[in-house]
Design a protein around this motif. Structure first.
Motif, short mmCIF file in Angstrom:
data_model
loop_
_atom_site.label_atom_id
_atom_site.label_comp_id
_atom_site.label_asym_id
_atom_site.label_seq_id
_atom_site.Cartn_x
_atom_site.Cartn_y
_atom_site.Cartn_z
N SER A 128 0.81 -1.22 0.00
CA SER A 128 0.00 0.00 0.00
C SER A 128 0.84 1.27 0.00
CB SER A 128 -0.93 0.01 1.22
OG SER A 128 -0.21 0.22 2.41
N SER A 129 2.13 1.17 0.36
CA SER A 129 2.96 2.36 0.54
C SER A 129 3.12 3.15 -0.75
CB SER A 129 4.34 1.97 1.09
OG SER A 129 5.00 1.08 0.21
N PHE A 130 3.04 2.50 -1.90
CA PHE A 130 3.09 3.21 -3.18
C PHE A 130 2.03 4.30 -3.24
CE2 PHE A 130 1.32 3.78 -7.39
CZ PHE A 130 2.42 4.01 -8.19
N TYR A 131 0.86 4.00 -2.74
CA TYR A 131 -0.27 4.92 -2.86
C TYR A 131 -0.21 6.07 -1.85
CZ TYR A 131 -1.94 1.25 -5.87
OH TYR A 131 -2.04 0.32 -6.90
N TRP A 132 0.66 5.96 -0.82
CA TRP A 132 0.84 7.09 0.08
C TRP A 132 1.38 8.29 -0.70
CZ3 TRP A 132 4.00 4.29 4.54
CH2 TRP A 132 3.25 3.20 5.01
N GLY A 133 2.34 8.03 -1.57
CA GLY A 133 2.87 9.11 -2.39
C GLY A 133 2.00 9.42 -3.60
N TYR A 134 1.36 8.39 -4.12
CA TYR A 134 0.56 8.51 -5.34
C TYR A 134 -0.56 9.53 -5.19
CZ TYR A 134 -2.11 6.70 -9.38
OH TYR A 134 -2.80 6.56 -10.57
N VAL A 135 -1.23 9.54 -4.04
CA VAL A 135 -2.37 10.44 -3.87
C VAL A 135 -1.93 11.89 -3.71
CG1 VAL A 135 -3.78 8.63 -2.85
CG2 VAL A 135 -2.47 10.12 -1.35
N LEU A 136 -0.68 12.13 -3.30
CA LEU A 136 -0.23 13.49 -2.98
C LEU A 136 0.05 14.34 -4.21
CD1 LEU A 136 2.19 12.82 0.04
CD2 LEU A 136 -0.18 13.61 0.10
N THR A 137 0.46 13.72 -5.32
CA THR A 137 0.86 14.50 -6.50
C THR A 137 -0.21 14.57 -7.57
OG1 THR A 137 2.00 12.49 -7.28
CG2 THR A 137 3.35 14.19 -6.22
N LYS A 168 2.96 17.53 -21.40
CA LYS A 168 4.12 16.77 -21.88
C LYS A 168 5.14 16.52 -20.77
CE LYS A 168 8.00 16.89 -25.12
NZ LYS A 168 8.57 17.51 -26.34
N TRP A 169 5.64 17.58 -20.17
CA TRP A 169 6.70 17.40 -19.17
C TRP A 169 6.15 16.95 -17.83
CZ3 TRP A 169 11.23 16.76 -21.06
CH2 TRP A 169 11.58 17.38 -22.26
N THR A 170 4.93 17.31 -17.52
CA THR A 170 4.32 16.83 -16.28
C THR A 170 4.22 15.31 -16.30
OG1 THR A 170 2.99 18.85 -16.27
CG2 THR A 170 2.37 17.13 -14.72
N LEU A 171 3.86 14.76 -17.45
CA LEU A 171 3.75 13.31 -17.59
C LEU A 171 5.11 12.64 -17.66
CD1 LEU A 171 2.16 10.68 -18.24
CD2 LEU A 171 2.21 11.37 -20.64
N SER A 172 5.97 13.15 -18.54
CA SER A 172 7.24 12.45 -18.82
C SER A 172 8.19 12.46 -17.63
CB SER A 172 7.91 13.07 -20.05
OG SER A 172 8.19 14.44 -19.85
N LEU A 173 8.29 13.58 -16.92
CA LEU A 173 9.19 13.63 -15.78
C LEU A 173 8.69 12.75 -14.63
CD1 LEU A 173 10.16 17.41 -15.75
CD2 LEU A 173 11.56 15.47 -16.51
N GLY A 174 7.37 12.63 -14.51
CA GLY A 174 6.82 11.74 -13.50
C GLY A 174 7.17 10.28 -13.77
N GLY A 177 6.11 10.12 -8.02
CA GLY A 177 6.38 10.35 -9.44
C GLY A 177 5.22 9.95 -10.34
N GLU A 178 4.56 8.86 -10.00
CA GLU A 178 3.52 8.33 -10.88
C GLU A 178 2.17 9.02 -10.68
OE1 GLU A 178 1.76 3.92 -11.64
OE2 GLU A 178 3.94 4.07 -11.52
N GLY A 179 2.04 9.79 -9.61
CA GLY A 179 0.76 10.44 -9.33
C GLY A 179 0.34 11.47 -10.37
N THR A 180 1.29 11.97 -11.15
CA THR A 180 0.96 12.97 -12.18
C THR A 180 0.45 12.33 -13.47
OG1 THR A 180 3.22 12.98 -13.10
CG2 THR A 180 2.77 14.49 -11.26
N THR A 181 0.50 11.02 -13.59
CA THR A 181 0.24 10.35 -14.87
C THR A 181 -1.16 10.62 -15.39
OG1 THR A 181 1.80 8.58 -14.29
CG2 THR A 181 0.23 8.13 -16.06
N PHE A 182 -2.18 10.29 -14.65
CA PHE A 182 -3.55 10.42 -15.15
C PHE A 182 -3.99 11.88 -15.29
CE2 PHE A 182 -3.67 5.94 -14.00
CZ PHE A 182 -4.41 5.41 -15.05
#
Length: 538
Positions: free
Chosen positions: A128-137, A151-157, A190-195
């Motif tokens: 579950s720890s992945f989602y602790w950071g995932y929800v914040l960004t 573009k850069w919001t997605l790619s840098l994440g 990092g992955e929270g910006t994807t969607f």
């Protein structure tokens, strides 16, 4: 269809249709400039490059969006398979009550696991720890994507997630479970910006009549990523000694995607240096504007957070994510701990449900576009219909799987059917943020996906607590709770959802009564005008 307005006039919502007359396609001579309108002519190499691509740039963007989510999911879920080989399981080789026996021809070494003595509760915390950071960004990602482009919001994440995936083995060997939790939190950040970033990109690139089809393609990357992540992880762990290979492999793929994406994709058609004149003209006609509207007011948070359709959308997202995260995060553990599949078979059978889900998502996306564009179904009814199918089907089949006992073939078949029905979420509520507000789609996706992702924190931990003996009876209760969550959240969506563009999509055009909080005025961007507008454009 939106008229090409004078720059002094306020812009209508991107990707929506108003009650205005269509304008003729602009001639090629009007597209000799690109970028921000500074008068810089497109170079000769850009003209040549635009002729190289045999598919439209919006489809190129959709394909790379699909691959972005694919990479994100492989890096996210590969631990769900790897942890079955990282944790020592020598105490559970013999047959336990409520757990299926190991096949006589199975290799006992496949069920001993690894060197870490982590109990079920700690494994739940790690997953579950992945989602602790995932929800914040999510929210910062949506705001940045709307302000500066996706573009850069997605790619840098994605790049940061790939980096932390690559160093996972080093971190675990250095600091054990604590280091792994920290790394997973950083991956989630990092992955929270994807969607949110992808929603902003799709709102800038994808016309309304292609939204369900290309939206289902892009968001279906999560399903293919889950297939690839489970299947390839199982093969790597079976054929290569140790568990580190999965993190090196998927982290490397993420970096490779980053390089290609940053070279070929752009935030909007106006800034794209080698988009063809024909496609640019088509998008201009369909969408009315080809670049981000920098004159839009700040995100109207008060209206968004108090919007009834938005509340319904959040409820549907919670229901979807609760069931989806049980399957993505904990299905490999169920296959390993309860059904006693070998690691190779675990990867294969854990991936099958997502293969069917992906096929259903794509096919129903095309079906949804056709039903809406031909006037056979309104957008609102379509979103509710497909979301209901995606809630009821999985609810019944995952409960049924818990009553199939140790009949491995039947259990896999029921899980596969459950996830197949869940595929209709994509032409349902998943693209609904683009309907409600194309201008603020990134923020809407940030809110819905961010709140939904909180279930990613709750579900693995709750499952770990509820299944200390990993028995079928314990898991059956887990699936009954999911059954209830599916139906309650879907009921809220059916009552409150909408497929119409909301008045707060263009706050600068809202009249004083709407600004004061009365959102019941007639919406001039009604979905009822959409089929006629689409037909007129064809």
């Amino acid at each position: 269809m939106i008229q090409n307005q004078d720059e002094s006039e306020p812009l209508l919502a991107k990707g929506t249709y108003g009650s205005i007359e269509p304008s003729p396609l602009p001639g090629p001579s009007e597209w000799t400039l690109y970028g921000d309108g500074t008068g810089k002519k497109r170079s000769e190499w850009c003209d040549r490059l635009s002729k190289v691509f045999i598919i439209p740039q919006r489809v190129v963007l959709a394909i790379f969006g699909f691959l972005a989510i694919l990479n994100a999911y492989t890096m996210r879920i590969c631990l769900s398979i790897a942890i079955t080989e990282m944790v020592n399981k020598t105490g559970s080789i013999d047959h336990d009550e409520g757990v299926c026996p190991i096949d006589d021809d199975a290799n006992p070494d496949d069920f001993t696991g690894g060197e870490f003595n982590w109990d079920q509760e700690l494994q739940g915390v790690i997953l579950s720890s992945f989602y602790w950071g995932y929800v914040l960004t999510h929210l910062p990602g949506g705001i940045l994507a709307e302000k500066f482009g996706g573009k850069w919001t997605l790619s840098l994440g994605i790049l940061s997630t790939a980096f932390f995936t690559l160093i996972t083995p080093w971190a675990v060997n250095l600091g054990g479970s604590t280091a792994l939790i920290v790394i997973r939190v950083m991956m989630g950040l990092g992955e929270g910006t994807t969607f949110p970033a992808l929603s902003a990109l799709l709102a800038s690139w994808i016309p309304l009549k292609e939204r369900s089809k290309l939206g289902s393609l892009v968001f279906g990357g999560g399903l293919v990523g889950t297939i690839v992540g489970n299947l390839v992880s199982g093969l790597l762990l079976h054929n290569i000694e140790g568990w580190s290979s999965v993190f090196y492999f998927f982290g490397g793929l993420g970096i490779f995607w980053f390089v290609l994406f940053t070279l070929l994709c752009y935030s909007d058609p106006e800034s794209h240096p080698f988009i063809s004149d024909k496609e640019k003209a088509y998008l201009k006609q369909e969408m009315g504007v080809l670049s981000r509207d920098k004159t839009l007011p700040p995100t109207p948070w008060r209206h968004i957070l108090t919007s009834v359709p938005m509340i319904g959308l959040v409820c549907a997202q919670i229901g979807h994510d609760w069931g989806f995260f049980i399957m993505v995060t904990d299905l490999p553990k169920y296959m390993s701990d309860v059904l006693r599949f070998s690691i190779k078979d675990n990867g294969l059978y854990s991936s099958l449900p997502y293969l069917l889900m992906w096929i259903v998502a794509l096919s129903t996306g095309v079906l949804s576009d056709w039903l809406i564009s031909t006037g056979r179904m309104t957008i609102t009814f379509g979103r509710k219909l497909f979301t209901t199918i995606a809630s009821a089907g999985p609810a019944f089949f995952i409960v049924g799987a818990s009553y199939a006992g140790c009949d491995r073939a039947l259990v896999v078949a029921l899980f596969t059917l459950a996830m197949g029905f869940m595929g209709t979420f994509y032409p349902g509520m998943k693209v609904n943020p683009l309907d409600l507000s194309p201008n603020y789609a990134g923020s809407l996706m940030a809110v819905t996906n961010g709140i939904g992702a909180i279930t990613g924190i709750i579900v693995p931990y709750v499952v770990g607590i509820m299944t200390p003996n990993h028995s079928i009876e314990e898991w059956r209760l887990v699936f009954w709770i999911a059954f209830a969550v599916f139906h309650v959240t879907n009921l809220a969506y059916v009552m409150w959802a909408s497929g119409e563009v909301q008045p707060w999509n263009t706050p600068h055009l809202m009249n004083k009564s709407v600004e004061s909080g009365d959102l019941k005025q007639q919406d001039t961007y009604s979905e009822k005008a959409v089929p006629a507008a689409i037909k007129a454009s064809q």
